[in-house]
Design a protein around this motif. Structure first.
Motif, short mmCIF file in Angstrom:
data_model
loop_
_atom_site.label_atom_id
_atom_site.label_comp_id
_atom_site.label_asym_id
_atom_site.label_seq_id
_atom_site.Cartn_x
_atom_site.Cartn_y
_atom_site.Cartn_z
N SER A 2 0.84 -1.18 0.00
CA SER A 2 0.00 0.00 0.00
C SER A 2 0.88 1.25 0.00
CB SER A 2 -0.96 -0.03 1.19
OG SER A 2 -0.30 -0.36 2.37
N LEU A 5 1.82 7.46 3.21
CA LEU A 5 1.24 8.80 3.25
C LEU A 5 2.32 9.86 3.35
CD1 LEU A 5 -1.70 8.21 5.76
CD2 LEU A 5 -1.82 8.37 3.28
N PRO A 12 -6.57 9.42 6.17
CA PRO A 12 -7.83 8.71 5.95
C PRO A 12 -8.61 8.55 7.26
CG PRO A 12 -6.01 7.58 4.86
CD PRO A 12 -5.41 8.64 5.73
N ASP A 13 -9.88 8.89 7.22
CA ASP A 13 -10.71 8.73 8.41
C ASP A 13 -11.00 7.25 8.61
OD1 ASP A 13 -12.06 9.62 10.66
OD2 ASP A 13 -13.93 10.01 9.59
N PHE A 14 -11.27 6.86 9.82
CA PHE A 14 -11.61 5.47 10.12
C PHE A 14 -12.44 5.42 11.38
CE2 PHE A 14 -7.40 6.17 12.06
CZ PHE A 14 -7.66 5.86 13.39
N SER A 27 -11.94 11.17 13.00
CA SER A 27 -12.43 12.54 12.79
C SER A 27 -13.07 13.13 14.05
CB SER A 27 -13.40 12.60 11.61
OG SER A 27 -14.51 11.76 11.83
N VAL A 100 -7.51 -0.29 7.40
CA VAL A 100 -6.96 1.00 7.85
C VAL A 100 -5.44 0.98 7.66
CG1 VAL A 100 -6.66 2.56 9.81
CG2 VAL A 100 -8.87 1.45 9.41
N ALA A 103 -4.76 1.67 4.11
CA ALA A 103 -5.01 3.07 3.77
C ALA A 103 -3.88 3.98 4.24
CB ALA A 103 -6.34 3.53 4.37
N TYR A 104 -3.20 3.57 5.30
CA TYR A 104 -2.10 4.37 5.87
C TYR A 104 -0.73 3.93 5.36
CZ TYR A 104 -4.82 7.25 8.99
OH TYR A 104 -5.68 8.19 9.49
#
Length: 157
Positions: A2, A5, A12-14, A27, A100, A103-104
């Motif tokens: 992945s 960042l 990314p929110d989770f 958030s 998650v 995403a990170y």
């Protein structure tokens, strides 16, 4: 693997379950800085060292305006036992499907004893009060990581 960042990117929110079985949403912590650290497995030697370092430095991190969240692919029950055994007072979050972590940029190819496999890459991402990435560190070492992070963030010992 992945994508990692970069500084300044939106974090990314989770929403993940904590060791108590409650949902925690990134958030909802806006307005304060958040240290999101990813670790491979609760109750293993390196992960215990890192978690206890965060525990032992929690007061100074909080005084500097940082909330700490630990994320691993462990189920909630294992996280609860780990938190209780090590007296961890910050949220440990379960990311069993590693969405998650992906995403990170904290999920990808790893090598151990000559074997290559997919897994969680020990990483820390600091999220600014506005929800952007202030700092991203990948492939960190468990021992000494929190002290280095404090130096990088300008938090005195």
């Amino acid at each position: 693997m992945s994508e990692r960042l970069p500084t300044g990117a939106p974090a990314p929110d989770f929403t993940l379950r904590n060791a108590a079985g409650e949902d925690v949403t990134l958030s909802s912590l806006r307005g304060g800085s958040v240290v999101v650290y990813f670790y491979p497995a609760a109750a293993t030697p390196g992960c215990t060292t890192e978690a206890c370092d965060f525990r032992d430095n929690l007061a100074s991190l909080a005084a500097a305006g940082y909330t700490v969240l630990g994320i691993s692919p462990d189920p909630v029950g294992k996280l609860a036992a780990f938190a209780e055994k090590e007296s961890l007072t910050f949220p440990l979050l379960s990311d069993e499907d590693h969405a998650v972590a992906e995403a990170y940029g904290a999920w990808g190819e790893k090598k151990n004893y000559g074997k290559t496999y997919e897994g969680l890459i020990r990483s820390t991402v600091v999220v600014d009060p506005d929800g952007t990435v202030a700092l991203a560190q990948y492939n960190v070492r468990a021992t000494g990581h929190v002290a280095k992070l404090r130096r990088d963030l300008g938090i005195d010992a």
